[in-house]
Motif scaffolding. Structure first.
Motif, short mmCIF file in Angstrom:
data_model
loop_
_atom_site.label_atom_id
_atom_site.label_comp_id
_atom_site.label_asym_id
_atom_site.label_seq_id
_atom_site.Cartn_x
_atom_site.Cartn_y
_atom_site.Cartn_z
N ASP A 139 1.02 -1.10 -0.48
CA ASP A 139 -0.43 0.03 0.00
C ASP A 139 0.87 1.45 -0.06
OD1 ASP A 139 -1.91 -1.68 0.33
OD2 ASP A 139 -2.62 -0.91 1.47
N ARG A 140 0.20 2.29 -1.33
CA ARG A 140 1.82 3.46 -0.70
C ARG A 140 0.41 4.87 -1.10
NH1 ARG A 140 6.27 3.04 -3.12
NH2 ARG A 140 7.43 1.55 -3.40
N GLU A 141 0.92 5.15 -0.02
CA GLU A 141 0.39 6.41 0.06
C GLU A 141 0.78 7.95 -0.77
OE1 GLU A 141 -1.68 6.86 2.59
OE2 GLU A 141 -1.36 5.26 3.67
N LEU A 142 -0.14 8.59 -1.49
CA LEU A 142 -0.16 9.73 -2.29
C LEU A 142 -0.64 10.55 -1.73
CD1 LEU A 142 1.23 10.82 -5.08
CD2 LEU A 142 -0.84 9.97 -6.19
N ALA A 143 0.20 11.56 -1.81
CA ALA A 143 -0.34 13.16 -0.95
C ALA A 143 -0.10 13.81 -2.64
CB ALA A 143 0.52 14.13 0.28
N MET A 144 -1.45 15.01 -1.90
CA MET A 144 -1.96 15.70 -3.75
C MET A 144 -1.86 17.22 -2.64
SD MET A 144 -5.40 13.65 -5.00
CE MET A 144 -4.02 11.72 -5.19
N ALA A 145 -1.70 18.31 -3.22
CA ALA A 145 -2.64 19.66 -2.95
C ALA A 145 -2.56 20.22 -5.12
CB ALA A 145 -1.32 20.22 -1.83
N PHE A 146 -3.97 20.66 -4.12
CA PHE A 146 -3.85 21.65 -5.50
C PHE A 146 -5.12 22.66 -5.18
CE2 PHE A 146 -6.82 16.89 -5.54
CZ PHE A 146 -7.38 18.09 -5.58
#
Length: 337
Positions: A54-61
């Motif tokens: 499992d991988r965590e993908l942090a995003m901000a837009f």
């Protein structure tokens, strides 16, 4: 990244349990699985390493609300590659047989796909939502919309990717807008604080007034008691004066009665003494009247001698002695030649 070592022209690969290795040798699949370890020749091997954890993908837009306000959305998507063979067929997960490093950037491609998909659904939600509503209820709405959008995205199952969880951390407006939105709440909080301060001051003033009234009542009560004390002291003084006056009257009456009794006794004594003296004088005169003149002269001389000062020696001439003896009826002494 797989651990690759060299021995006499051969390569040995050792992978982690969370890495799925696909080894093709001369176009045929020689090894396929997670956590493999095997020898191979680099010139005839084609390796692919697909992470299956499992991988965590942090995003901000950025997005824009219905009232044309810019907001920043912070979210995190948890995903995993459930079909390594499909993912390796759709994305470049090949690794260098000598170093074990990826030749492309497959995880970045997955991140771009997930980020753009999530951003698209977020923009759809926020574009029809006012800023105030987005700040209050936007987190739940965006999270639900992004989760459903990623679940319905056909490219993800085709690539062998499963979305595990979607979390929206925050939706924040611009700094100036955020300060402006905070102003009414801050003003209300300040008003509540001022009201509490005024109430506290009012309570303090009321308590001070009650304390002052209690002090004044205490002073009035003390003055009243002092007045009673003065009146009682005056009454006691008058009573004491009356008692002293009565005692002085009784004492004066007793002293007067005593004086009268003493005077009467002295008068009675004086009368008795006078009578006694009179009787004694009368008797004395009576006796002297009956005595001869020569005897009286002798008594007079005796009384005179008793009252004269002491005479140690007396010289009389013969003539004086002879005349005195003659008067006393005695013979004159003989004189010597």
């Amino acid at each position: 990244m797989a651990d690759i070592t060299r021995r006499f022209g051969w390569r040995h690969l050792r992978s982690a349990p969370t890495a799925h290795i696909r080894h093709h040798k001369r176009g045929r699949l020689a090894h396929d699985g997670a956590g493999l370890s095997f020898w191979y020749r680099s010139l005839s091997a084609a390796l692919s390493e697909v992470p299956v954890d499992d991988r965590e993908l942090a995003m901000a837009f950025h997005a824009r609300t219905a009232d044309f306000q810019d907001v920043t959305v912070q979210a995190t998507v948890t995903y995993r590659i459930s079909d390594p063979a499909e993912a390796a067929a759709r994305l470049d997960f090949s690794v260098d047989p000598d170093t074990g490093a990826w030749r492309g950037a497959p995880l970045e491609q997955i991140a771009t796909l997930l980020t753009e998909t999530a951003q698209q659904h977020t923009l759809d939600v926020l574009a029809r939502t006012p800023l105030a509503t987005a700040l209050v209820d936007g987190v739940a709405a965006v999270r639900a919309r992004v989760a459903s959008g990623l679940a319905d995205e056909p490219r993800l199952p085709a690539t062998g990717i499963d979305v595990v969880a979607v979390r929206v951390v925050a939706i924040r407006p611009e700094a100036e807008v955020e300060r402006a939105l905070r102003t009414p709440a801050r003003e209300q909080i300040q008003q509540e604080a001022d009201r509490a301060t005024y109430e506290r001051r009012a309570v303090a003033v009321e308590r001070e007034r009650a304390i002052a009234e209690n002090e004044l009542a205490s002073q009035i009560e003390l003055a009243r008691r002092e007045e009673q004390l003065v009146e009682q002291r005056g009454t006691n003084t008058r009573r004491e004066a009356e008692e002293h006056a009565a005692a002085d009257g009784v004492r004066a009456e007793a002293e007067a009665a005593r004086t009268v009794r003493l005077a009467r006794a002295e008068a009675e004594a004086a009368r008795e003494v006078g009578a006694a003296r009179a009787e004694s004088q009368a008797a004395w005169l009576r006796v002297h009247g009956e005595v001869e003149a020569a005897t009286l002269h002798a008594l007079a001389a005796t009384r005179l001698a008793e009252n004269l000062p002491r005479i140690d020696s007396l010289t009389l001439s013969p003539d004086v002695l002879t005349g005195l003896l003659t008067k006393l009826g005695r013979p004159a002494p003989e004189t010597r030649a």
